[in-house]
Motif scaffolding. Structure first.
Motif, PDB file in Angstrom:
ATOM      1  N   LYS A  50      46.859  -9.628  34.281  1.00 10.78           N
ATOM      2  CA  LYS A  50      45.466  -9.171  34.301  1.00 10.78           C
ATOM      3  C   LYS A  50      45.341  -7.659  34.482  1.00 10.78           C
ATOM      4  O   LYS A  50      44.267  -7.105  34.222  1.00 10.78           O
ATOM      5  CB  LYS A  50      44.696  -9.882  35.419  1.00 10.78           C
ATOM      6  CG  LYS A  50      44.530 -11.372  35.191  1.00 10.78           C
ATOM      7  CD  LYS A  50      43.957 -12.055  36.430  1.00 10.78           C
ATOM      8  CE  LYS A  50      43.904 -13.561  36.259  1.00 10.78           C
ATOM      9  NZ  LYS A  50      43.413 -14.229  37.489  1.00 10.78           N
ATOM     10  N   SER A 196      45.820 -15.912  25.832  1.00  9.01           N
ATOM     11  CA  SER A 196      45.292 -15.428  27.105  1.00  9.01           C
ATOM     12  C   SER A 196      43.925 -14.833  26.858  1.00  9.01           C
ATOM     13  O   SER A 196      43.551 -14.561  25.718  1.00  9.01           O
ATOM     14  CB  SER A 196      46.215 -14.392  27.751  1.00  9.01           C
ATOM     15  OG  SER A 196      45.957 -13.089  27.237  1.00  9.01           O
ATOM     16  N   LYS A 197      43.174 -14.624  27.929  1.00  7.71           N
ATOM     17  CA  LYS A 197      41.859 -13.992  27.834  1.00  7.71           C
ATOM     18  C   LYS A 197      41.956 -12.484  28.020  1.00  7.71           C
ATOM     19  O   LYS A 197      40.934 -11.797  28.058  1.00  7.71           O
ATOM     20  CB  LYS A 197      40.921 -14.579  28.894  1.00  7.71           C
ATOM     21  CG  LYS A 197      40.420 -15.973  28.582  1.00  7.71           C
ATOM     22  CD  LYS A 197      39.360 -15.950  27.501  1.00  7.71           C
ATOM     23  CE  LYS A 197      38.726 -17.311  27.316  1.00  7.71           C
ATOM     24  NZ  LYS A 197      37.581 -17.286  26.396  1.00  7.71           N
ATOM     25  N   GLN A 198      43.171 -11.954  28.144  1.00 11.56           N
ATOM     26  CA  GLN A 198      43.350 -10.537  28.447  1.00 11.56           C
ATOM     27  C   GLN A 198      43.438  -9.672  27.193  1.00 11.56           C
ATOM     28  O   GLN A 198      43.468  -8.456  27.280  1.00 11.56           O
ATOM     29  CB  GLN A 198      44.609 -10.344  29.304  1.00 11.56           C
ATOM     30  CG  GLN A 198      44.641 -11.208  30.551  1.00 11.56           C
ATOM     31  CD  GLN A 198      43.375 -11.093  31.372  1.00 11.56           C
ATOM     32  OE1 GLN A 198      42.918  -9.985  31.665  1.00 11.56           O
ATOM     33  NE2 GLN A 198      42.794 -12.224  31.750  1.00 11.56           N
ATOM     34  N   GLU A 236      45.781 -18.395  34.515  1.00 12.72           N
ATOM     35  CA  GLU A 236      44.904 -17.542  33.715  1.00 12.72           C
ATOM     36  C   GLU A 236      44.263 -18.309  32.574  1.00 12.72           C
ATOM     37  O   GLU A 236      43.076 -18.096  32.259  1.00 12.72           O
ATOM     38  CB  GLU A 236      45.715 -16.356  33.187  1.00 12.72           C
ATOM     39  CG  GLU A 236      44.880 -15.216  32.608  1.00 12.72           C
ATOM     40  CD  GLU A 236      44.590 -15.361  31.131  1.00 12.72           C
ATOM     41  OE1 GLU A 236      43.726 -14.624  30.637  1.00 12.72           O
ATOM     42  OE2 GLU A 236      45.229 -16.216  30.468  1.00 12.72           O
ATOM     43  N   ARG A 237      44.984 -19.228  31.968  1.00 11.77           N
ATOM     44  CA  ARG A 237      44.402 -19.932  30.824  1.00 11.77           C
ATOM     45  C   ARG A 237      43.357 -20.947  31.284  1.00 11.77           C
ATOM     46  O   ARG A 237      42.360 -21.163  30.606  1.00 11.77           O
ATOM     47  CB  ARG A 237      45.489 -20.556  29.955  1.00 11.77           C
ATOM     48  CG  ARG A 237      46.221 -21.776  30.508  1.00 11.77           C
ATOM     49  CD  ARG A 237      45.802 -23.023  29.782  1.00 11.77           C
ATOM     50  NE  ARG A 237      46.563 -24.185  30.221  1.00 11.77           N
ATOM     51  CZ  ARG A 237      46.086 -25.408  30.189  1.00 11.77           C
ATOM     52  NH1 ARG A 237      44.855 -25.652  29.799  1.00 11.77           N
ATOM     53  NH2 ARG A 237      46.825 -26.435  30.581  1.00 11.77           N
ATOM     54  N   GLY A 240      40.087 -19.188  32.071  1.00  9.02           N
ATOM     55  CA  GLY A 240      39.375 -18.824  30.851  1.00  9.02           C
ATOM     56  C   GLY A 240      38.989 -19.999  29.979  1.00  9.02           C
ATOM     57  O   GLY A 240      38.434 -19.802  28.902  1.00  9.02           O
ATOM     58  N   MET A 242      40.950 -22.039  28.324  1.00  9.97           N
ATOM     59  CA  MET A 242      41.788 -22.160  27.136  1.00  9.97           C
ATOM     60  C   MET A 242      42.529 -23.497  27.188  1.00  9.97           C
ATOM     61  O   MET A 242      43.222 -23.802  28.160  1.00  9.97           O
ATOM     62  CB  MET A 242      42.770 -20.996  27.051  1.00  9.97           C
ATOM     63  CG  MET A 242      42.080 -19.649  27.003  1.00  9.97           C
ATOM     64  SD  MET A 242      43.186 -18.278  26.586  1.00  9.97           S
ATOM     65  CE  MET A 242      43.435 -18.569  24.837  1.00  9.97           C
ATOM     66  N   ARG A 359      36.061 -17.184  33.532  1.00 10.39           N
ATOM     67  CA  ARG A 359      36.061 -15.901  32.802  1.00 10.39           C
ATOM     68  C   ARG A 359      35.804 -16.144  31.331  1.00 10.39           C
ATOM     69  O   ARG A 359      35.918 -17.209  30.824  1.00 10.39           O
ATOM     70  CB  ARG A 359      37.362 -15.151  33.012  1.00 10.39           C
ATOM     71  CG  ARG A 359      38.631 -15.811  32.502  1.00 10.39           C
ATOM     72  CD  ARG A 359      39.829 -14.912  32.624  1.00 10.39           C
ATOM     73  NE  ARG A 359      40.257 -14.738  34.002  1.00 10.39           N
ATOM     74  CZ  ARG A 359      40.037 -13.623  34.747  1.00 10.39           C
ATOM     75  NH1 ARG A 359      39.407 -12.613  34.239  1.00 10.39           N
ATOM     76  NH2 ARG A 359      40.466 -13.544  35.982  1.00 10.39           N
TER      77      ARG A 359
END
Length: 359
Positions: A50, A196-198, A236-237, A240, A242, A359
């Motif tokens: 992130k 990823s959302k990054q 993280e996924r 978001g 995902m 997110r």
């Protein structure tokens, strides 16, 4: 910890040795290949992803190549997404369904050249399905697994790192678009995609001789950016929203049930009649849980009193948000704000259904 027994049945990638040297602490098996799953730990890896930039070995995203004069016709037959609307150099997220409308895979597809598609697989044997459909339908195509291995750059500093290696023009690449960029005396297809959302890129490496020079160039160029080896990150996924094929959806779920309604645009495809008549009574939702969160390696019942209203399909603890983050398949009669209990192997956990992911 139980070790993963390696053998020739579980294929290595062009970067497996480099990933080992970078300190990979866990692998999973994906499309019969080794996929890194953790380096410094899921939470530490997520925090770094992130704030900086990571290089991911995602060679497990096998490219099924469909090539020949009927490639476009067969590709449209495979998906309810209207591919005629795609612009040149656009990547397409394409649900692939069976005759009942159930999800067989959710790949990203692109055209590296006219009359040719690459279908970038999630985990599953979709190549065999496509070969079968090509043969049964008499399409003028060849279908095979192309010797292409993707390498991803993900994180907020991915633009800077990619530009240092491929030139500033790569910064202009729009989301879900691809183009060719020079490296090591050849050209590589790069897409602005990734799990990823990054934000970031996926680089389609077509020659093994370019694999390690690319890896080394990225780490040399990104030394002052705190570049690290990484991998798709569970925490993280989920934050978001995902989805993971095999976890959050299977061939028992339709695109409508997993939030992919907008990609059902045509019905003259395999599964089209079933999708046209489908009435959905379930949907995927975000679920906020109390901790601690055990490993979600089975589906956890979501209980409202004595009534089972759904299941959690993926879950992890989020250090950033201070709660358990989860994805659940839930009966449509219940919505956001509902206070529920999730039955895990470590006992019941308090939870609440959410309208949106984190997110």
């Amino acid at each position: 910890m139980v070790a993963l027994a390696r053998s020739n049945r579980v294929r290595r990638t062009w970067w497996t040795d480099a990933v080992d040297r970078a300190g990979c602490t866990a692998y999973t098996v994906y499309n019969r290949m080794l996929l890194p799953a953790s380096f410094a730990g899921t939470d530490v890896d997520a925090a770094h992803l992130k704030r900086a930039v990571q290089v991911w070995d995602v060679a497990v995203e096998r490219q099924v190549e469909i090539t020949g004069p009927d490639a476009d016709t067969l590709m449209q037959r495979l998906t309810p997404r209207d591919l005629s609307q795609l612009q040149p150099n656009q990547c397409a997220y394409v649900p692939i369904c069976n005759h009942d409308g159930g999800m067989l895979n959710d790949p990203v597809a692109l055209k590296p050249r006219p009359d040719t598609w690459w279908v970038s697989l999630a985990d599953g044997e979709l190549r065999l399905w496509i070969e079968g459909m090509a043969e049964a339908g008499g399409y003028g195509v060849q279908v095979f697994e192309a010797d292409v291995q993707p390498l991803a750059i993900q994180g907020p500093l991915s633009n800077e790192l990619a530009a240092r290696v491929f030139g500033d023009k790569v910064r202009e690449l729009k989301f879900f678009r691809h183009d060719r960029f020079a490296f090591n005396g050849t050209e590589m297809i790069i897409s602005r995609t990734g799990y990823s959302k990054q934000g970031g890129f996926e680089i389609y490496v077509e020659r093994q001789q370019d694999a390690m020079p690319l890896w080394d160039a990225l780490f040399e160029a990104g030394a002052d950016l705190d570049v690290r080896a990484g991998c798709p990150n569970l925490v993280e996924r989920i934050e978001g929203g995902m989805l993971s094929y095999g976890n959050d959806m299977t061939d028992l779920d339709t695109p409508f049930e997993v939030g992919l309604d907008k990609y059902v645009q045509v019905y003259d495809c395999i599964g089209g009649p079933a999708l046209r008549d489908h009435v959905s009574n379930r949907r995927l939702m975000a679920v906020e849980m109390g901790g601690p969160i055990p490993t979600c390696d089975r589906r956890w019942p979501i209980m409202l009193g004595d009534t089972r209203i759904g299941v959690v399909t993926s879950a992890a603890w989020s250090q950033e948000f201070g709660c358990g983050v989860a994805i659940g398949m839930v009966d449509r009669r219940w919505g956001a704000g509902e206070v529920v209990v999730v039955e895990t192997q470590d006992g019941p956990k308090p939870a609440q259904l959410r309208d949106k992911f984190w997110r």
